[in-house]
Design an enzyme around this catalytic site. Structure first.
Site, mmCIF file in Angstrom:
data_model
loop_
_atom_site.group_PDB
_atom_site.id
_atom_site.type_symbol
_atom_site.label_atom_id
_atom_site.label_comp_id
_atom_site.label_asym_id
_atom_site.label_seq_id
_atom_site.Cartn_x
_atom_site.Cartn_y
_atom_site.Cartn_z
ATOM 1 N N ASP A 67 20.486 -25.267 -35.614
ATOM 2 C CA ASP A 67 20.158 -25.504 -34.209
ATOM 3 C C ASP A 67 20.461 -24.280 -33.352
ATOM 4 O O ASP A 67 19.769 -24.016 -32.372
ATOM 5 C CB ASP A 67 20.931 -26.714 -33.680
ATOM 6 C CG ASP A 67 20.610 -26.979 -32.231
ATOM 7 O OD1 ASP A 67 19.417 -27.154 -31.914
ATOM 8 O OD2 ASP A 67 21.533 -26.981 -31.407
ATOM 9 N N ASP A 70 17.389 -21.473 -34.043
ATOM 10 C CA ASP A 70 15.955 -21.679 -33.822
ATOM 11 C C ASP A 70 15.453 -20.981 -32.564
ATOM 12 O O ASP A 70 14.396 -20.340 -32.572
ATOM 13 C CB ASP A 70 15.584 -23.164 -33.836
ATOM 14 C CG ASP A 70 16.334 -24.002 -32.806
ATOM 15 O OD1 ASP A 70 17.190 -23.455 -32.072
ATOM 16 O OD2 ASP A 70 16.067 -25.217 -32.737
ATOM 17 N N ASP A 88 13.032 -29.044 -29.926
ATOM 18 C CA ASP A 88 14.448 -28.703 -29.998
ATOM 19 C C ASP A 88 15.302 -29.731 -29.263
ATOM 20 O O ASP A 88 16.263 -30.262 -29.824
ATOM 21 C CB ASP A 88 14.683 -27.299 -29.437
ATOM 22 C CG ASP A 88 16.127 -26.862 -29.582
ATOM 23 O OD1 ASP A 88 16.705 -27.051 -30.676
ATOM 24 O OD2 ASP A 88 16.691 -26.331 -28.608
ATOM 25 N N ASP A 92 17.601 -32.434 -31.213
ATOM 26 C CA ASP A 92 19.045 -32.317 -30.970
ATOM 27 C C ASP A 92 19.666 -33.690 -30.739
ATOM 28 O O ASP A 92 20.772 -33.968 -31.208
ATOM 29 C CB ASP A 92 19.337 -31.431 -29.757
ATOM 30 C CG ASP A 92 19.233 -29.954 -30.055
ATOM 31 O OD1 ASP A 92 19.035 -29.578 -31.230
ATOM 32 O OD2 ASP A 92 19.348 -29.152 -29.095
#
Length: 194
Positions: A67, A70, A88, A92
């Site tokens: 994470d 990216d 994203d 998340d």
């Protein structure tokens, strides 16, 4: 500026470009790393039960690392996009939910897990809502995602050796997450009244 915000600034300025350069050779598509993060988080659940808690911790750490890279890969390769941003932030929340499910499997009381998770889902919502209203909300509050992630890793690691200590730490984390919710609500409401 908090400790994690300083670390984030250092990471984004010094470490991320090097990591992004390396990873872009493996796959220049940042969405690959975005998608891999919740996969690693999901794998942590059965790993805790059937392999070992340490393997589960490593998978959660991998999920958090994916994470963290990216966005760096997206910036490095010039592939920053609204789709990437949407994926994203959405994935998340899925990863966060899976981390909390691992806390439950590790023996943290369900009410504590619910308190941590619900507050942890409201914090980024408040940021998104505040920013949609033109406010800068990043860095507001005690327990942003970085702090919450470190807390979860610490709670899981400690639970392997001493569940009572892990429960106390999880309770404290839940309180701090909800303090963050209040901090952000007060900040946003105050800014909107101006």
């Amino acid at each position: 500026m908090g400790v994690f915000n300083r670390l984030r600034s250092f990471y984004e300025a010094r470490i991320a470009p090097t990591v992004a350069s390396f990873l872009s050779r493996i796959s220049p598509d940042p969405n690959i790393y975005t998608l891999a993060s919740p996969v690693a988080a999901a794998a942590a659940l059965p790993a805790w039960l059937y392999i070992s808690p340490v393997a589960s911790l490593l998978l959660i750490a991998l999920s958090l690392l994916l994470d963290a890279v990216d966005g760096a890969v997206a910036r490095f390769t010039g592939r920053v996009s609204p789709l990437g941003s949407f994926l994203d932030s959405s994935l998340d929340r899925i990863s966060d939910s899976l981390y909390h499910a691992t806390l439950y499997i590790a023996g943290v009381h369900p009410l504590i897990v619910i308190a941590m998770l619900s507050g942890g889902l409201i914090v980024p919502y408040l940021r998104a809502k505040g920013e949609s209203l033109g406010l800068e909300v990043r860095g507001r509050g005690l327990m942003e995602r970085g702090e919450r992630s470190i807390a979860i890793l610490a709670i899981l690691a400690i639970s392997i050796y001493n569940l009572q200590t892990a429960l106390a730490l999880a309770s404290a984390a839940a309180v701090l997450v909800w303090i963050t919710v209040i901090q952000r609500m007060v900040y946003i409401a105050g800014e909107l009244r101006r």
